[in-house]
Design an enzyme around this catalytic site. Structure first.
Site, PDB file in Angstrom:
ATOM      1  N   HIS A   1      10.867  -0.135   2.261  1.00 17.78           N
ATOM      2  CA  HIS A   1       9.515  -0.426   1.792  1.00 17.78           C
ATOM      3  C   HIS A   1       8.922  -1.510   2.684  1.00 17.78           C
ATOM      4  O   HIS A   1       9.552  -2.531   2.965  1.00 17.78           O
ATOM      5  CB  HIS A   1       9.554  -0.896   0.340  1.00 17.78           C
ATOM      6  CG  HIS A   1       8.276  -1.519  -0.125  1.00 17.78           C
ATOM      7  ND1 HIS A   1       7.065  -0.901   0.025  1.00 17.78           N
ATOM      8  CD2 HIS A   1       8.033  -2.726  -0.712  1.00 17.78           C
ATOM      9  CE1 HIS A   1       6.112  -1.689  -0.462  1.00 17.78           C
ATOM     10  NE2 HIS A   1       6.673  -2.796  -0.915  1.00 17.78           N
TER      11      HIS A   1
ATOM     12  N   CYS B   1       6.183  -0.424  -6.121  1.00 17.46           N
ATOM     13  CA  CYS B   1       6.539  -0.093  -4.739  1.00 17.46           C
ATOM     14  C   CYS B   1       7.757   0.823  -4.648  1.00 17.46           C
ATOM     15  O   CYS B   1       7.985   1.451  -3.613  1.00 17.46           O
ATOM     16  CB  CYS B   1       6.800  -1.371  -3.946  1.00 17.46           C
ATOM     17  SG  CYS B   1       5.402  -2.516  -3.971  1.00 17.46           S
TER      18      CYS B   1
ATOM     19  N   ASN C   1       1.157  -3.764   3.133  1.00 13.33           N
ATOM     20  CA  ASN C   1       1.957  -3.255   2.018  1.00 13.33           C
ATOM     21  C   ASN C   1       1.129  -2.224   1.266  1.00 13.33           C
ATOM     22  O   ASN C   1       0.143  -2.555   0.621  1.00 13.33           O
ATOM     23  CB  ASN C   1       2.344  -4.419   1.107  1.00 13.33           C
ATOM     24  CG  ASN C   1       3.206  -3.998  -0.070  1.00 13.33           C
ATOM     25  OD1 ASN C   1       3.304  -2.829  -0.409  1.00 13.33           O
ATOM     26  ND2 ASN C   1       3.842  -4.967  -0.712  1.00 13.33           N
TER      27      ASN C   1
END
Length: 325
Positions: A252, A113, A282
């Site tokens: 994020h 990520c 996500n």
């Protein structure tokens, strides 16, 4: 000294939207359970003609269109991904072929990520040495190919998509100011994804259960908040800045509980944090560039604004980056 500046942004989301209600038909879960624990209400899932590199190339084209730069002017294409179209060649090479950007070189990076933020730091270092470079940086994921759709703890979290930026050198006040990046490989088991099964039995892990994302959610929460807070504060102190100087934080997009806890610990008001997690879930390395493009299109980024990016992912990898819009 020259530094990298973002000239344009772009993004691409698959057409299909999967709601929490649809997931209720697939696994033992509920809209209330997912929303209350993650803040996610829907996610985009790729279909035919929406391979990772195809989403990436479309996002890249949109970013290039904003700048007026022709793909043949690109010196470098970097794609951050943990769900590549193939292990070899790189997704970036597929993107290069799609765009007709034969005059540049291309490669992928894997920092989970945190990949896009790592990529921005890499691009900045290239451009410090060669300010004339034109770099296309993309975060692209098709995580629907990498989740276990029977695991309700992970399959509800992830979505597909791509975001892109075009960078070149500048010597004015805009551009990347600095970054604070970290990793800790001793904690890899908290968030990981196995490779396809090894054809060499001697190298096959004893606990192999499939090439799926595995996560210890409670431990990830504790580490993510603390580590991102430390990375942000360290970076701000290094450049003589305070959290009040930040105009917008784009984190994020992992989990609203993580983001709320981080925002409160940093002392940032809600209006200074950009969150679009509820719509996309996500998207790993794609989450920050998708959010950056959306914030840009919404008029949330004004010239001279101090923008703070912060991220956390498998590895463990985490960090922060400051840029002047």
């Amino acid at each position: 000294m020259s530094k990298a500046v973002i000239l344009g942004t772009g993004s691409c989301l698959p057409k299909r939207i999967v709601t929490n209600a649809e997931l209720e038909q697939m696994v033992e879960t509920s809209d209330e359970w997912i929303t209350s624990r993650t803040g996610i209400r829907s996610r985009h899932i790729a279909g035919r003609g929406e391979q990772n590199y195809q989403l990436a190339a479309k996002a890249g084209r949109r970013a290039l269109a904003v700048t007026g730069i022709d793909p043949q002017e690109l010196d470098l294409i970097i794609v951050a991904t943990i769900s590549p179209h193939m292990i070899m060649p790189s997704t970036a090479c597929f993107v290069q072929a799609e765009l007709g950007a034969e005059n540049g070189f291309a490669y992928d990076i894997n920092a989970a990520c945190a990949g896009f933020t790592y990529g921005l730091d890499m691009a900045n270092n290239y451009i410090r040495n060669r300010p004339e470079m034109k770099i296309l940086l993309i975060g692209a994921e098709t995580l629907s190919t990498r989740v276990n759709w029977q695991d309700r703890n992970t399959c509800v979290l992830f979505g597909d998509g791509a975001g892109a930026v075009v960078l070149t050198g500048t010597s004015d006040e805009s551009g990347i100011i600095g970054s604070c990046l970290h990793s800790d490989g001793t904690l890899w088991q908290l968030l990981c994804m196995d490779s396809p099964e090894s054809h060499n039995p001697d190298l096959r892990p004893d606990d192999w259960v499939g090439p799926h994302i595995r996560m210890n959610g409670s431990e990830i929460f504790k580490h993510a908040v603390r580590m991102m807070e430390d990375a942000v504060n360290t970076l701000l102190r290094k450049h003589g800045l305070g959290i009040a100087d930040v105009n917008l934080m784009i984190p994020h997009q992992a989990n609203t509980r993580i983001l709320k806890n981080l925002r409160e610990r940093l002392g940032l008001p809600e209006e200074k944090v950009f969150i679009n997690l509820s719509k996309y879930g996500n998207t790993s390395a794609a989450s920050i560039p998708i959010a950056l493009d959306e914030a840009h299109r919404q008029g949330r980024l004004n010239r001279g604004d101090l923008i703070l990016l912060c991220t956390f992912g498998g590895g463990l990898t985490w960090g922060s980056l400051l840029l002047r819009w």
